[in-house]
Write a protein that holds these residues in place. Sequence first.
Motif, PDB file in Angstrom:
ATOM      1  N   CYS A 177       0.867  -1.176   0.000  1.00 30.72           N
ATOM      2  CA  CYS A 177       0.000   0.000   0.000  1.00 30.72           C
ATOM      3  C   CYS A 177       0.907   1.230   0.000  1.00 30.72           C
ATOM      4  CB  CYS A 177      -0.879  -0.021   1.247  1.00 30.72           C
ATOM      5  SG  CYS A 177      -1.727   1.528   1.568  1.00 30.72           S
ATOM      6  N   CYS A 184      -6.991  -1.490   1.017  1.00 22.97           N
ATOM      7  CA  CYS A 184      -5.972  -1.845   1.998  1.00 22.97           C
ATOM      8  C   CYS A 184      -6.705  -2.112   3.307  1.00 22.97           C
ATOM      9  CB  CYS A 184      -4.990  -0.681   2.145  1.00 22.97           C
ATOM     10  SG  CYS A 184      -3.939  -0.800   3.594  1.00 22.97           S
ATOM     11  N   LYS A 199      -5.544  -2.009   6.196  1.00 25.01           N
ATOM     12  CA  LYS A 199      -5.076  -1.159   7.293  1.00 25.01           C
ATOM     13  C   LYS A 199      -5.717   0.215   7.235  1.00 25.01           C
ATOM     14  CE  LYS A 199      -0.559  -3.313   7.959  1.00 25.01           C
ATOM     15  NZ  LYS A 199       0.845  -3.206   7.540  1.00 25.01           N
ATOM     16  N   CYS A 200      -5.578   0.901   6.083  1.00 24.40           N
ATOM     17  CA  CYS A 200      -6.065   2.284   6.015  1.00 24.40           C
ATOM     18  C   CYS A 200      -7.389   2.407   5.255  1.00 24.40           C
ATOM     19  CB  CYS A 200      -4.999   3.203   5.408  1.00 24.40           C
ATOM     20  SG  CYS A 200      -4.621   2.836   3.684  1.00 24.40           S
ATOM     21  N   LYS A 226       0.521   3.980   1.312  1.00 21.82           N
ATOM     22  CA  LYS A 226       0.553   4.637   2.613  1.00 21.82           C
ATOM     23  C   LYS A 226       1.225   3.800   3.686  1.00 21.82           C
ATOM     24  CE  LYS A 226      -3.419   7.706   3.039  1.00 21.82           C
ATOM     25  NZ  LYS A 226      -4.764   7.731   3.628  1.00 21.82           N
ATOM     26  N   CYS A 227       0.808   2.529   3.794  1.00 20.45           N
ATOM     27  CA  CYS A 227       1.273   1.742   4.931  1.00 20.45           C
ATOM     28  C   CYS A 227       2.237   0.604   4.631  1.00 20.45           C
ATOM     29  CB  CYS A 227       0.102   1.222   5.761  1.00 20.45           C
ATOM     30  SG  CYS A 227      -1.488   1.305   5.028  1.00 20.45           S
TER      31      CYS A 227
HETATM   32 ZN   LIG Z   1      -2.908   1.298   3.475  1.00 20.60          ZN
END
Ligand SMILES: [Zn+2]
Length: 109
Positions: A80, A101, A103-104, A82-83
């Motif tokens: 991802c 994703c 996570k986010c 971002k993460c």
């Molecule tokens: Zn993410």
Amino acid sequence: MDKSKKIKYKLKKNDQVKIISGKNIGNTGRILKLDKEKGTVIIEGQNLVKKAMRQKKQTQKGGIVEIEAGIKISNVMLVCKKCGPTRIGFVIKDDKKSRICRKCREEIA
Ligand SMILES: [Zn+2]
């Protein structure tokens, strides 16, 4: 049970993935090819193997070339933006299934 039913893969061509197992562990790259029959992915510049090429044409050079060998899909993780490496989830939006994703919750292009 329908044995011919194909496993659904969450990864797609051009996805950025991280290798989480094997000799190329920790490396990241882009998926060039997804082999659904074998359950492997070809990642750009990763898992290179030397292969002897036979000269086919006069203009073609024979010899040893390096090509990307398949890596098991279970050994890679989607990255991802971002993460980092993440699991993939799905959401249904406007009757369309899209990947997110886990996570986010950001949509993955
Ligand atoms: Zn993410």
